[in-house]
Motif scaffolding. Sequence first.
Motif, PDB file in Angstrom:
ATOM      1  N   PHE A  40       2.789   1.395  -3.334  1.00 33.40           N
ATOM      2  CA  PHE A  40       1.640   1.704  -2.482  1.00 33.40           C
ATOM      3  C   PHE A  40       1.576   3.186  -2.152  1.00 33.40           C
ATOM      4  O   PHE A  40       2.566   3.906  -2.254  1.00 33.40           O
ATOM      5  CB  PHE A  40       1.677   0.875  -1.189  1.00 33.40           C
ATOM      6  N   ASP A  41       0.372   3.596  -1.767  1.00 31.58           N
ATOM      7  CA  ASP A  41       0.130   4.930  -1.229  1.00 31.58           C
ATOM      8  C   ASP A  41      -0.387   4.740   0.186  1.00 31.58           C
ATOM      9  O   ASP A  41      -1.250   3.897   0.425  1.00 31.58           O
ATOM     10  CB  ASP A  41      -0.931   5.683  -2.040  1.00 31.58           C
ATOM     11  N   THR A  58      -3.006   1.729   0.478  1.00 27.79           N
ATOM     12  CA  THR A  58      -3.574   1.169  -0.746  1.00 27.79           C
ATOM     13  C   THR A  58      -2.426   0.650  -1.598  1.00 27.79           C
ATOM     14  O   THR A  58      -1.540   1.421  -1.964  1.00 27.79           O
ATOM     15  CB  THR A  58      -4.364   2.245  -1.528  1.00 27.79           C
ATOM     16  N   THR A  65       0.085  12.171   2.084  1.00 26.11           N
ATOM     17  CA  THR A  65       0.124  10.920   1.337  1.00 26.11           C
ATOM     18  C   THR A  65       1.571  10.546   1.051  1.00 26.11           C
ATOM     19  O   THR A  65       2.323  11.333   0.471  1.00 26.11           O
ATOM     20  CB  THR A  65      -0.657  11.039   0.013  1.00 26.11           C
ATOM     21  N   GLN A  77       2.841  -7.073   2.443  1.00 30.31           N
ATOM     22  CA  GLN A  77       1.703  -6.165   2.571  1.00 30.31           C
ATOM     23  C   GLN A  77       1.254  -6.048   4.032  1.00 30.31           C
ATOM     24  O   GLN A  77       0.978  -4.938   4.516  1.00 30.31           O
ATOM     25  CB  GLN A  77       0.537  -6.641   1.707  1.00 30.31           C
ATOM     26  N   GLN A 108      -4.329   4.792   5.974  1.00 27.97           N
ATOM     27  CA  GLN A 108      -4.985   3.866   5.059  1.00 27.97           C
ATOM     28  C   GLN A 108      -3.992   3.580   3.947  1.00 27.97           C
ATOM     29  O   GLN A 108      -3.599   4.480   3.212  1.00 27.97           O
ATOM     30  CB  GLN A 108      -6.265   4.475   4.496  1.00 27.97           C
ATOM     31  N   GLU A 147      -2.164   7.026   3.014  1.00 27.57           N
ATOM     32  CA  GLU A 147      -2.714   8.306   3.453  1.00 27.57           C
ATOM     33  C   GLU A 147      -2.687   8.299   4.969  1.00 27.57           C
ATOM     34  O   GLU A 147      -3.338   7.474   5.617  1.00 27.57           O
ATOM     35  CB  GLU A 147      -4.135   8.516   2.942  1.00 27.57           C
ATOM     36  N   ASN A 164      -1.044  -0.503  -4.994  1.00 33.69           N
ATOM     37  CA  ASN A 164      -1.341  -0.326  -6.407  1.00 33.69           C
ATOM     38  C   ASN A 164      -0.734  -1.439  -7.253  1.00 33.69           C
ATOM     39  O   ASN A 164      -1.055  -1.554  -8.432  1.00 33.69           O
ATOM     40  CB  ASN A 164      -0.840   1.036  -6.883  1.00 33.69           C
ATOM     41  N   ASN A 198       1.260  -2.598   6.247  1.00 32.44           N
ATOM     42  CA  ASN A 198       0.019  -2.149   6.888  1.00 32.44           C
ATOM     43  C   ASN A 198       0.192  -1.992   8.393  1.00 32.44           C
ATOM     44  O   ASN A 198      -0.264  -1.009   8.988  1.00 32.44           O
ATOM     45  CB  ASN A 198      -1.119  -3.143   6.607  1.00 32.44           C
TER      46      ASN A 198
END
Length: 183
Positions: free
Chosen positions: A99-100, A73, A117, A15, A71, A102, A75, A19
């Motif tokens: 993940f998404d 996210t 996205t 993660q 950003q 944006e 899921n 990111n």
Amino acid sequence: MSVNIVLPNLPNWVQQRINTLYGAKTAEEFDDAFDAFIAQEVTIKVNGKPISRDAYKKMIRGEITGDVGAQVTFNGVVSVPSEDKDLRAIGTGTVGAFFDAEVFGRIVIFGQNQSSTVSSSMNVVVIQDPTLHHHQVGRGGAFDARRVTNLNEVFTDQQNKIVPPFLPPPSTTTTTTTPASSS
């Protein structure tokens, strides 16, 4: 006094790397984030088709180049640790992440940044990369040699709609005219 440095567990490591990759603001930051995530010797499939490391790097960089940020996210993330009993295998294994991201562009329309996205289902195999040389303890902090050696990703990248700001409806007052009378 010595301080024990704790490296992130396997799902958190993946993660954090995703990111950092999507959050890179410069080409140098992106290159560093990519190299800290993907091994030099890697097998990659995107949407079912084999792709080289360089082509994958260009594809991901193309999604975020010129953007002001993203950003991400998550899921869902699931991981299975390596069954290897060697101490070097600690923190390695297989991870699936959905993940998404944006991604916000620099162009502003109606007061909103243009955005897209990226929706992704990514499965990776993470190992301690034997080709990397560990830093000496006490010089440069903890060294994390984990890298992805197998990546299989299914993803889409779609532009987000920009909705114009609310405009009031046209005036509903009506003007009536009376015919001129003739005398």
